[in-house]
Design a protein around this motif. Structure first.
Motif, mmCIF file in Angstrom:
data_model
loop_
_atom_site.group_PDB
_atom_site.id
_atom_site.type_symbol
_atom_site.label_atom_id
_atom_site.label_comp_id
_atom_site.label_asym_id
_atom_site.label_seq_id
_atom_site.Cartn_x
_atom_site.Cartn_y
_atom_site.Cartn_z
ATOM 1 N N ALA A 169 0.817 -1.214 0.000
ATOM 2 C CA ALA A 169 0.000 0.000 0.000
ATOM 3 C C ALA A 169 0.849 1.262 0.000
ATOM 4 O O ALA A 169 0.389 2.336 -0.421
ATOM 5 C CB ALA A 169 -0.934 -0.005 1.215
ATOM 6 N N LYS A 170 2.090 1.155 0.446
ATOM 7 C CA LYS A 170 3.002 2.308 0.465
ATOM 8 C C LYS A 170 3.711 2.508 -0.872
ATOM 9 O O LYS A 170 4.405 3.509 -1.063
ATOM 10 C CB LYS A 170 4.031 2.136 1.586
ATOM 11 N N LYS A 171 3.578 1.548 -1.787
ATOM 12 C CA LYS A 171 4.095 1.632 -3.148
ATOM 13 C C LYS A 171 5.585 2.010 -3.209
ATOM 14 O O LYS A 171 5.957 3.038 -3.781
ATOM 15 C CB LYS A 171 3.272 2.607 -3.980
ATOM 16 N N PRO A 172 6.447 1.218 -2.608
ATOM 17 C CA PRO A 172 7.878 1.527 -2.701
ATOM 18 C C PRO A 172 8.356 1.483 -4.147
ATOM 19 O O PRO A 172 7.886 0.667 -4.948
ATOM 20 C CB PRO A 172 8.534 0.424 -1.865
ATOM 21 N N ARG A 173 9.292 2.384 -4.474
ATOM 22 C CA ARG A 173 9.798 2.466 -5.852
ATOM 23 C C ARG A 173 11.107 1.721 -6.017
ATOM 24 O O ARG A 173 11.585 1.512 -7.136
ATOM 25 C CB ARG A 173 10.015 3.933 -6.231
ATOM 26 N N PHE A 174 11.734 1.321 -4.903
ATOM 27 C CA PHE A 174 13.054 0.704 -4.931
ATOM 28 C C PHE A 174 13.182 -0.132 -3.658
ATOM 29 O O PHE A 174 12.548 0.158 -2.647
ATOM 30 C CB PHE A 174 14.143 1.792 -4.952
ATOM 31 N N VAL A 175 13.999 -1.180 -3.716
ATOM 32 C CA VAL A 175 14.207 -2.035 -2.543
ATOM 33 C C VAL A 175 15.695 -2.148 -2.254
ATOM 34 O O VAL A 175 16.504 -2.326 -3.173
ATOM 35 C CB VAL A 175 13.609 -3.442 -2.752
ATOM 36 N N LEU A 176 16.062 -2.029 -0.988
ATOM 37 C CA LEU A 176 17.427 -2.279 -0.535
ATOM 38 C C LEU A 176 17.403 -3.423 0.466
ATOM 39 O O LEU A 176 16.532 -3.476 1.331
ATOM 40 C CB LEU A 176 18.025 -1.030 0.131
ATOM 41 N N LEU A 177 18.384 -4.321 0.348
ATOM 42 C CA LEU A 177 18.484 -5.474 1.237
ATOM 43 C C LEU A 177 19.740 -5.362 2.078
ATOM 44 O O LEU A 177 20.814 -5.032 1.569
ATOM 45 C CB LEU A 177 18.518 -6.761 0.412
ATOM 46 N N THR A 178 19.605 -5.644 3.369
ATOM 47 C CA THR A 178 20.704 -5.503 4.317
ATOM 48 C C THR A 178 20.869 -6.808 5.079
ATOM 49 O O THR A 178 19.893 -7.326 5.628
ATOM 50 C CB THR A 178 20.404 -4.359 5.310
ATOM 51 N N ALA A 179 22.082 -7.350 5.133
ATOM 52 C CA ALA A 179 22.301 -8.622 5.829
ATOM 53 C C ALA A 179 23.786 -8.919 5.915
ATOM 54 O O ALA A 179 24.618 -8.250 5.284
ATOM 55 C CB ALA A 179 21.582 -9.764 5.100
ATOM 56 N N ARG A 180 24.117 -9.958 6.700
ATOM 57 C CA ARG A 180 25.475 -10.473 6.830
ATOM 58 C C ARG A 180 25.429 -12.002 6.786
ATOM 59 O O ARG A 180 24.437 -12.621 7.169
ATOM 60 C CB ARG A 180 26.110 -10.052 8.163
ATOM 61 N N GLY A 181 26.522 -12.632 6.362
ATOM 62 C CA GLY A 181 26.675 -14.076 6.434
ATOM 63 C C GLY A 181 25.630 -14.836 5.641
ATOM 64 O O GLY A 181 25.290 -14.479 4.506
ATOM 65 N N SER A 182 25.094 -15.910 6.233
ATOM 66 C CA SER A 182 24.060 -16.701 5.556
ATOM 67 C C SER A 182 22.846 -15.848 5.212
ATOM 68 O O SER A 182 22.215 -16.040 4.166
ATOM 69 C CB SER A 182 23.623 -17.876 6.441
#
Length: 356
Positions: free
Chosen positions: A48-61
């Motif tokens: 419903a917020k209609k994001p225009r771009f996605v970023l992913l954040t993580a470490r390791g597995s």
């Protein structure tokens, strides 16, 4: 470690990792049953917020699980998607504008300071933030606008197994929810996962080929590439074999020169477009006389030096990574045992990484 625990490890090395690998069908079933409604609810609120771009954040597995989500988001949603460089925020103090950006942070523990700080900064910069974690009461979940519990239960083994496949399943359900659909094909995965894990004797026999390996190369393309990276990580953190993971396309751009008939190559061959894209790489590897181990469809395994036939009939390519990693988890475990080491006690590792 207590004297009693130490004695148990000596008598039954790898018992914790083995037990947690065996839990994976039940964990997948739990997510599909108990977890899916919450994931759909979160997905609907985010859509419903209609994001225009996605970023992913993580470490390791979790970083490999995030890479899987990147393929899903770009292919299934058609949204541009990137992987966060956390040090730009935590070390350099950068504050990019993130209005209309969805930031998904994947973390088993939800307690790594850099993940928490990066997510907090993203929210302050205007992002929609989502934590995908095995600890719904974690600091990461607390600083995120939305959170999803992957419901894997306590994971005591240092090598992540059930939290990895649980993260993949949760991320798949999230993306399908963002599309406004469901994932009926996923319902087959718990049963198929049980069948794969039941073939441990088969993997044990294959593992004897690699007991004395000095290095390994692991390759794939498309949805299989995150599996290649996760398999390399599992091999390195349990058996200490240097394992290099490459996209098949990158392998042809130079690293192929190090492949010979001594160092094993593991190829994860998806049953679909990724497998077709990998075919020229497989042909080149065979042409170089590589010791080629294939995880994939029967015809590809039959054309290799060794391999594990994956039951992928009727399983969409985007769901196959949840199955692909299972025989490779078993392989890492069995190779480690064959080398006289304990996969439950990899040296110099900790469950929560204290980086900034």
């Amino acid at each position: 470690m207590s004297a009693t625990t130490s004695a148990e490890h000596e008598e039954h090395p790898g018992r914790i990792m083995s037990g947690e690998m065996a839990q994976q069908p039940a964990v997948l079933r739990r997510i599909l049953g108990e977890g899916a409604p919450r994931i759909r609810e979160v997905a609907s609120a985010i859509a419903a917020k209609k994001p225009r771009f996605v970023l992913l954040t993580a470490r390791g597995s979790s970083d490999n699980a995030a890479l899987y989500a990147k393929y899903l988001i770009e292919i299934r949603l058609g949204l541009p998607c990137g992987l966060t460089s956390m040090s730009t925020t935590t070390a350099y103090g950068a504050r990019p504008s993130l209005a209309d950006v969805l930031v998904i942070t994947v973390s088993q523990s939800g307690g790594s300071p850099d993940l928490v700080a990066s997510t907090q900064a993203a929210r302050e910069a205007g992002a929609v933030t989502l934590a995908v974690t095995n600890n719904p009461d974690s600091p990461l979940a607390a600083v995120s606008e939305f959170s999803i519990d992957i419901m894997a239960g306590p994971e005591k083994a240092l090598p992540a197994t059930k939290t990895y496949t649980a993260s993949l399943m949760a991320l798949h359900l999230l993306v399908e929810g963002l599309r406004g659909g469901e994932a009926p094909a996923a319902g087959r995965l718990p049963e198929l996962a049980g069948r794969i894990l039941g073939r441990q004797d088969e993997v044990r026999a294959l593992a004897s080929r690699y007991r004395f390996a000095e290095r390994m190369v692991i390759t794939s393309r498309g949805y299989g590439y995150p599996t290649a990276r996760e398999a390399a990580l599992k091999l390195m953190e349990t058996s200490y074999i240097p394992a290099l993971a490459y996209s098949g396309a990158d392998l042809l751009h130079g690293p192929l020169a190090m492949v010979d008939n001594v160092s094993p190559v593991i190829a994860v061959v998806p049953d679909g477009k990724g497998g077709k894209a990998l075919q020229p790489v497989l042909d080149r590897l065979r042409g170089r006389g590589a010791d080629l181990f294939v995880v994939g469809p029967a015809p590809q395994v039959e054309a290799a030096s060794a391999g594990f036939v994956l039951p992928t009939e009727g399983v969409p390519e985007e769901l196959q990574p949840i199955l692909e990693i299972l025989p490779l988890q078993l392989l890492a475990y069995e190779v480690t045992i064959a080398r006289g080491q304990d996969p439950d006690a990899p040296r110099a590792l900790a469950k929560v990484t204290e980086t900034r």
